[in-house]
Write a protein that holds these residues in place. Structure first.
Motif, short mmCIF file in Angstrom:
data_model
loop_
_atom_site.label_atom_id
_atom_site.label_comp_id
_atom_site.label_asym_id
_atom_site.label_seq_id
_atom_site.Cartn_x
_atom_site.Cartn_y
_atom_site.Cartn_z
N THR A 33 0.73 -1.31 0.05
CA THR A 33 0.09 -0.04 -0.01
C THR A 33 0.76 1.12 0.07
O THR A 33 0.52 2.25 -0.68
CB THR A 33 -0.80 -0.10 1.06
N GLU A 34 2.03 1.25 0.72
CA GLU A 34 2.87 2.32 0.82
C GLU A 34 3.44 2.87 -0.54
O GLU A 34 3.38 3.80 -0.91
CB GLU A 34 3.93 2.16 1.86
N ALA A 127 -7.59 1.89 -5.74
CA ALA A 127 -6.57 0.56 -5.67
C ALA A 127 -7.11 -0.71 -5.19
O ALA A 127 -6.97 -1.80 -6.06
CB ALA A 127 -5.47 0.93 -4.81
N ASN A 128 -8.19 -0.63 -4.33
CA ASN A 128 -8.69 -1.89 -3.87
C ASN A 128 -9.51 -2.46 -4.98
O ASN A 128 -9.74 -3.73 -5.36
CB ASN A 128 -9.76 -1.60 -2.69
N LYS A 129 -10.23 -1.69 -5.93
CA LYS A 129 -11.00 -2.08 -7.11
C LYS A 129 -9.94 -2.79 -8.13
O LYS A 129 -10.42 -4.00 -8.54
CB LYS A 129 -11.88 -1.00 -7.70
N PHE A 144 -2.86 -10.22 -0.13
CA PHE A 144 -2.70 -9.59 1.24
C PHE A 144 -1.81 -8.08 0.74
O PHE A 144 -1.05 -7.97 -0.16
CB PHE A 144 -1.44 -10.21 1.95
N GLN A 145 -2.39 -7.02 1.88
CA GLN A 145 -1.73 -5.62 1.75
C GLN A 145 -0.84 -5.67 3.05
O GLN A 145 -1.45 -5.96 4.39
CB GLN A 145 -2.77 -4.79 1.85
N ASP A 146 0.27 -5.20 2.92
CA ASP A 146 1.02 -4.74 4.07
C ASP A 146 1.41 -5.98 5.34
O ASP A 146 0.81 -5.93 6.16
CB ASP A 146 0.43 -3.62 5.08
N ASP A 155 4.66 -10.62 -5.38
CA ASP A 155 4.33 -9.17 -5.15
C ASP A 155 3.70 -8.66 -6.57
O ASP A 155 4.23 -8.78 -7.57
CB ASP A 155 5.71 -8.32 -4.88
N ILE A 156 2.43 -8.08 -6.57
CA ILE A 156 2.02 -7.60 -7.82
C ILE A 156 1.60 -6.35 -7.58
O ILE A 156 0.81 -5.79 -8.35
CB ILE A 156 0.44 -8.45 -7.83
N THR A 157 2.54 -5.48 -6.98
CA THR A 157 2.36 -4.06 -6.50
C THR A 157 2.71 -3.50 -8.21
O THR A 157 1.85 -2.44 -8.19
CB THR A 157 3.26 -3.53 -5.62
N ASP A 158 3.40 -3.74 -8.80
CA ASP A 158 3.86 -3.13 -9.84
C ASP A 158 2.42 -3.38 -10.97
O ASP A 158 2.26 -2.29 -11.47
CB ASP A 158 5.13 -3.66 -10.78
#
Length: 170
Positions: A33-34, A127-129, A144-146, A155-158
């Motif tokens: 999230t950060e 972001a959640n959507k 999962f977040q954080d 990691d799927i942040t990208d």
């Protein structure tokens, strides 16, 4: 009786292992999230919007604070030569100005924090959507977040940041 309990526990553990072997693989994902709040264009746009919205008030507060400091310095220099009544009048005036300044600064900070929370909430909702859409499209079981620890391959942040940026362009 004790022997029976040992056999039962062994069978139970064996059953868990066998059912786990037959279970289909669970897909896990992680999103920072950060990083989303720092790198996504929607988050950057929200930050820019807040800066534009509050920059005038912030500048006024900085100017008012500098003015009060200047007045306090002048009073300190002039105090030995001023008559007692004039010195007390200027001290009282300075105290009132400082109280007003502190009140305005507190109100500014409260307003800024409230608006920042509103803007961050909008970014988080978007972001959640996006996360939910990715989870459904790519058949993730959990995202999962954080987390305290995560394997970088999960990691799927990208992906989330790219999808958020793409949706912001539309």
């Amino acid at each position: 009786m004790n022997h029976f309990l040992h056999r039962f526990c062994a069978l139970l553990v064996l059953g868990f292992y066998l059912s786990a072997a037959h279970a289909q693989e669970v897909r896990l994902g992680f999103v920072s999230t950060e990083r989303v709040l720092k790198e996504a264009s929607t988050a950057k746009a929200a930050q820019t919007k807040l800066e534009q919205e509050f920059s005038k008030r912030e500048k006024e507060l900085v100017d008012q604070g500098a003015n009060i400091k200047s007045m306090a310095d002048k009073l300190e220099r002039d105090a030995p030569t001023l008559p007692e009544t004039q010195r007390q009048t200027r001290q009282k005036q300075l105290l009132e100005l400082d109280r007003d300044f502190q009140r305005k600064r507190r109100e500014f900070q409260e307003d800024l924090n409230a608006r920042k929370n509103e803007e961050l909430q909008l970014v988080i909702q978007r972001a959640n959507k996006v996360i939910k859409d990715i989870a459904v499209a790519e058949k993730y079981d959990f995202i999962f977040q954080d987390a305290v620890y995560f394997n970088p391959r999960n990691d799927i942040t990208d992906k989330v940041i790219k999808a958020l940026n793409a949706s912001a362009v539309k």
